[in-house]
Design a protein around this motif. Sequence first.
Motif, PDB file in Angstrom:
ATOM      1  N   GLN A 243     -19.310  52.633  24.708  1.00  0.00           N
ATOM      2  CA  GLN A 243     -18.313  51.847  23.996  1.00  0.00           C
ATOM      3  C   GLN A 243     -17.945  50.579  24.770  1.00  0.00           C
ATOM      4  OE1 GLN A 243     -17.558  52.597  21.006  1.00  0.00           O
ATOM      5  NE2 GLN A 243     -18.213  54.712  20.880  1.00  0.00           N
ATOM      6  N   PHE A 244     -17.625  50.750  26.060  1.00  0.00           N
ATOM      7  CA  PHE A 244     -17.163  49.606  26.844  1.00  0.00           C
ATOM      8  C   PHE A 244     -18.287  48.628  27.179  1.00  0.00           C
ATOM      9  CE2 PHE A 244     -13.499  52.434  28.425  1.00  0.00           C
ATOM     10  CZ  PHE A 244     -12.692  51.999  27.388  1.00  0.00           C
ATOM     11  N   SER A 245     -19.527  49.107  27.130  1.00  0.00           N
ATOM     12  CA  SER A 245     -20.646  48.197  27.396  1.00  0.00           C
ATOM     13  C   SER A 245     -20.699  47.081  26.356  1.00  0.00           C
ATOM     14  CB  SER A 245     -21.972  48.945  27.362  1.00  0.00           C
ATOM     15  OG  SER A 245     -22.020  49.865  28.404  1.00  0.00           O
ATOM     16  N   ARG A 246     -20.157  47.348  25.184  1.00  0.00           N
ATOM     17  CA  ARG A 246     -20.191  46.315  24.142  1.00  0.00           C
ATOM     18  C   ARG A 246     -19.070  45.293  24.309  1.00  0.00           C
ATOM     19  NH1 ARG A 246     -20.961  50.820  20.731  1.00  0.00           N
ATOM     20  NH2 ARG A 246     -18.896  50.537  19.855  1.00  0.00           N
ATOM     21  N   CYS A 247     -18.076  45.633  25.104  1.00  0.00           N
ATOM     22  CA  CYS A 247     -16.901  44.761  25.257  1.00  0.00           C
ATOM     23  C   CYS A 247     -17.318  43.413  25.827  1.00  0.00           C
ATOM     24  CB  CYS A 247     -15.875  45.418  26.168  1.00  0.00           C
ATOM     25  SG  CYS A 247     -14.439  44.360  26.516  1.00  0.00           S
ATOM     26  N   LYS A 248     -16.722  42.335  25.277  1.00  0.00           N
ATOM     27  CA  LYS A 248     -16.979  40.989  25.791  1.00  0.00           C
ATOM     28  C   LYS A 248     -15.699  40.426  26.399  1.00  0.00           C
ATOM     29  CE  LYS A 248     -21.215  40.011  24.185  1.00  0.00           C
ATOM     30  NZ  LYS A 248     -21.687  41.320  24.613  1.00  0.00           N
ATOM     31  N   ARG A 249     -14.711  41.224  26.463  1.00  0.00           N
ATOM     32  CA  ARG A 249     -13.380  40.798  26.891  1.00  0.00           C
ATOM     33  C   ARG A 249     -12.922  39.516  26.194  1.00  0.00           C
ATOM     34  NH1 ARG A 249     -12.537  40.887  32.769  1.00  0.00           N
ATOM     35  NH2 ARG A 249     -14.597  41.784  32.894  1.00  0.00           N
ATOM     36  N   CYS A 250     -12.922  39.560  24.863  1.00  0.00           N
ATOM     37  CA  CYS A 250     -12.411  38.448  24.071  1.00  0.00           C
ATOM     38  C   CYS A 250     -10.893  38.551  23.975  1.00  0.00           C
ATOM     39  CB  CYS A 250     -13.035  38.431  22.676  1.00  0.00           C
ATOM     40  SG  CYS A 250     -12.701  39.896  21.690  1.00  0.00           S
ATOM     41  N   TYR A 251     -10.363  39.677  24.424  1.00  0.00           N
ATOM     42  CA  TYR A 251      -8.912  39.925  24.455  1.00  0.00           C
ATOM     43  C   TYR A 251      -8.264  39.962  23.072  1.00  0.00           C
ATOM     44  CZ  TYR A 251      -9.331  39.287  29.479  1.00  0.00           C
ATOM     45  OH  TYR A 251      -9.693  39.413  30.790  1.00  0.00           O
ATOM     46  N   THR A 252      -9.063  40.196  22.042  1.00  0.00           N
ATOM     47  CA  THR A 252      -8.497  40.285  20.707  1.00  0.00           C
ATOM     48  C   THR A 252      -7.602  41.523  20.604  1.00  0.00           C
ATOM     49  OG1 THR A 252     -10.513  39.266  19.922  1.00  0.00           O
ATOM     50  CG2 THR A 252      -9.067  40.184  18.257  1.00  0.00           C
ATOM     51  N   CYS A 253      -8.012  42.616  21.243  1.00  0.00           N
ATOM     52  CA  CYS A 253      -7.204  43.849  21.197  1.00  0.00           C
ATOM     53  C   CYS A 253      -5.831  43.602  21.804  1.00  0.00           C
ATOM     54  CB  CYS A 253      -7.911  44.987  21.927  1.00  0.00           C
ATOM     55  SG  CYS A 253      -8.518  44.586  23.572  1.00  0.00           S
ATOM     56  N   ARG A 254      -5.820  42.908  22.926  1.00  0.00           N
ATOM     57  CA  ARG A 254      -4.561  42.624  23.606  1.00  0.00           C
ATOM     58  C   ARG A 254      -3.698  41.676  22.769  1.00  0.00           C
ATOM     59  NH1 ARG A 254      -4.850  38.627  28.580  1.00  0.00           N
ATOM     60  NH2 ARG A 254      -5.281  37.247  26.830  1.00  0.00           N
ATOM     61  N   ASN A 255      -4.325  40.617  22.260  1.00  0.00           N
ATOM     62  CA  ASN A 255      -3.540  39.610  21.564  1.00  0.00           C
ATOM     63  C   ASN A 255      -3.024  40.086  20.216  1.00  0.00           C
ATOM     64  OD1 ASN A 255      -4.425  38.231  23.773  1.00  0.00           O
ATOM     65  ND2 ASN A 255      -4.894  36.347  22.689  1.00  0.00           N
ATOM     66  N   ALA A 256      -3.700  41.061  19.631  1.00  0.00           N
ATOM     67  CA  ALA A 256      -3.255  41.565  18.336  1.00  0.00           C
ATOM     68  C   ALA A 256      -2.222  42.677  18.509  1.00  0.00           C
ATOM     69  CB  ALA A 256      -4.446  42.082  17.536  1.00  0.00           C
ATOM     70  N   CYS A 257      -2.081  43.195  19.723  1.00  0.00           N
ATOM     71  CA  CYS A 257      -1.199  44.339  19.962  1.00  0.00           C
ATOM     72  C   CYS A 257       0.252  43.892  19.973  1.00  0.00           C
ATOM     73  CB  CYS A 257      -1.560  44.995  21.297  1.00  0.00           C
ATOM     74  SG  CYS A 257      -0.403  46.287  21.791  1.00  0.00           S
ATOM     75  N   PRO A 258       1.098  44.485  19.119  1.00  0.00           N
ATOM     76  CA  PRO A 258       2.485  44.016  19.040  1.00  0.00           C
ATOM     77  C   PRO A 258       3.350  44.447  20.223  1.00  0.00           C
ATOM     78  CG  PRO A 258       2.163  45.848  17.548  1.00  0.00           C
ATOM     79  CD  PRO A 258       0.814  45.527  18.136  1.00  0.00           C
ATOM     80  N   VAL A 259       2.870  45.353  21.051  1.00  0.00           N
ATOM     81  CA  VAL A 259       3.710  45.771  22.172  1.00  0.00           C
ATOM     82  C   VAL A 259       3.159  45.306  23.521  1.00  0.00           C
ATOM     83  CG1 VAL A 259       4.636  47.731  20.919  1.00  0.00           C
ATOM     84  CG2 VAL A 259       2.643  48.060  22.390  1.00  0.00           C
TER      85      VAL A 259
END
Lengths: 347, 290
Positions: B172-188
């Motif tokens: 799963q993590f091998s596909r990560c590009k660290r675009c930080y979309t998960c972080r930026n979309a997270c409301p908390v």
Amino acid sequence: MNTTIRSTTLENLLAACDRLANKYRTFAPTSEDGVTGFRPLDQMTKEQRQAIEETAFANKPTVGSIKSFFFPDSEIYIKFSRQGRKVEQMELEGMGPQIILGAKPCDIKSVELIDKVFLAEPVDSLYQDKRQKTIVVATVCGEVGEGCSCREFGISPVVAAADLMMQKGSGDEIILTPETAKGEELVKELLALGSFAIAKPLPLSAGDTAVDQLSAEEVQNRMDELFNSPLWDKLAMTCLGCGTCTYYCPTCHCYDIRDFNRRDQGVRYRTWDSCMFSNFTNMAGGHNPRPTRSDRLRNRFFHKLNYFVKKQGELACVGCGRCAELCPVGISISSVLKEIGRDVHVS
Amino acid sequence: MRKITEALREVATKLLHSSEVDLVLGYTRGEKAKASVPYVATTPEEAANLCFDNTSSKALSKYLLQDSFVAKKTALVLKGCDYRAVKMMIDENRIERGQLYLIGVSCQGMENSPFCQSCQHKSPPAEGVDILLSEDDATGERIAKSLQEAFPEIEKIERMSEDERFEYWKRQFSRCKRCYTCRNACPVCTCRVCMFDRENPDYIDAAKDQLAQHQFYHIIRSFHVSDRCVGCGQCARVCPEGVPLHLLHQKLQRELHKFYGSYKAGVDELPNPLSHAHKNEPDFFGKVGR
């Protein structure tokens, strides 16, 4: 003289690539956990190998583009080590030749566009090396895919300028037609394996790129007028400031150079960067010439639709639709083209 | 959801017409027909573009921290999960309740969301918002699944051997590009400066071909949000590579419940379990020195 060859099945071709593994590493589009992308043939599961055909011939590019074959997301410039007060530079292992099986016309065009940046003087030797060692095998789309707008950017979904064309023949047959010397060489190597037959080339469609094509000059001029438009503030209000649009855009090519050291060893490398990140233009001392999301968003679209035209004479968008598909808040190239008075979105 | 959309447009028009608010933050129909996207209406005319349906999945609350919203009187459309994020930001003094007009919507759950299937806080509490819009012909809340039923993958992963589990996350993590979309979309995920945005920190490297760095990023982020997670499911939904990040947060949350008892971010009062220390807490690192 171009030699067209026929493979009884795609698997026959893949098996041939396996046999050539000592010389070439082959990558093909497949699906992993529901996400399409290129994977090395030697690391695929059986299911992934079976999914190649469907993915390669779909009327849609993979999620990640082929730019990473020439401009990887991270790439080492130099390796160094230290012994006492002496610093030594270590030899880099270069990359061997590779085959990309199943590149789409939009992605192939995008590489031609970033060629203009990396292959202009001073030539980027890392990029050039990969470009020279890579054989691009194209699979065209049968028709314009959902969410795609290649034609508006002057690209025909059925035509591609690759080293080799891969087409479906009758039944399960795969027809390979070389278009360059590199492609011709690979065809010879494949023929020598004995599992291919010489075939008649399939007619290539001439395409119909004239349909609704955007004028780069017109778009560029219209963008100049939009520089102070409230559009940028409006779009920036819902932009998340993440890097999805840039990392998945096939023509985005910005990078950052960094060092990484641990004890007595280290590397200097480049890694993808995104103009949507606030620290992209942050200077030593804290000044940031593009301090707001609005500034950064405007810069991204200006690079695609204005600056690139001014410098290179073409729009830096191939209409692949990835930004529209992936942006979580629905901001894409067509959000801006709409403002220009052209809605290129087809779905 | 037509009723909510109609009522929402009416409320928004009134608020903008009377200048009670400067802008209304909600959703509109996106370019892709299949999903609605965040939208800011600044005039009564624009209020007609607002909508709400079962694709209005994006969390809107975090926009309030952006400069373009800070000085404005803002009305925003809130589902239950997003309300929890807003409550947390108010409690943490990040935003001012007086600057906000909260339009609660009774949410019926988003398409294909395991969080929504097990959600017990679909709508904001009536006393927490300025107005609560609901479907008057609503047939009641959809039958909620238990957490176990909603996230069958967690048990599946728990049953794996350590090696299998490592391989699973590695893939799963091998596909990560660290675009930080998960972080930026997270409301908390609301730190003023994210630890991953600092200039050349020693603790993380920006190289995108380093699996360990991706693991580090995701595990740190998961710890940072595990006791704050409001279950909007955005992290996994926005990931271009389909990394099931929500499983990580959900699993950590279950572990936290075991050690610190039940805590629901944005429902229960602060402090959240990982943001304070208590002398009777379990100490995994040993109390008597090293």
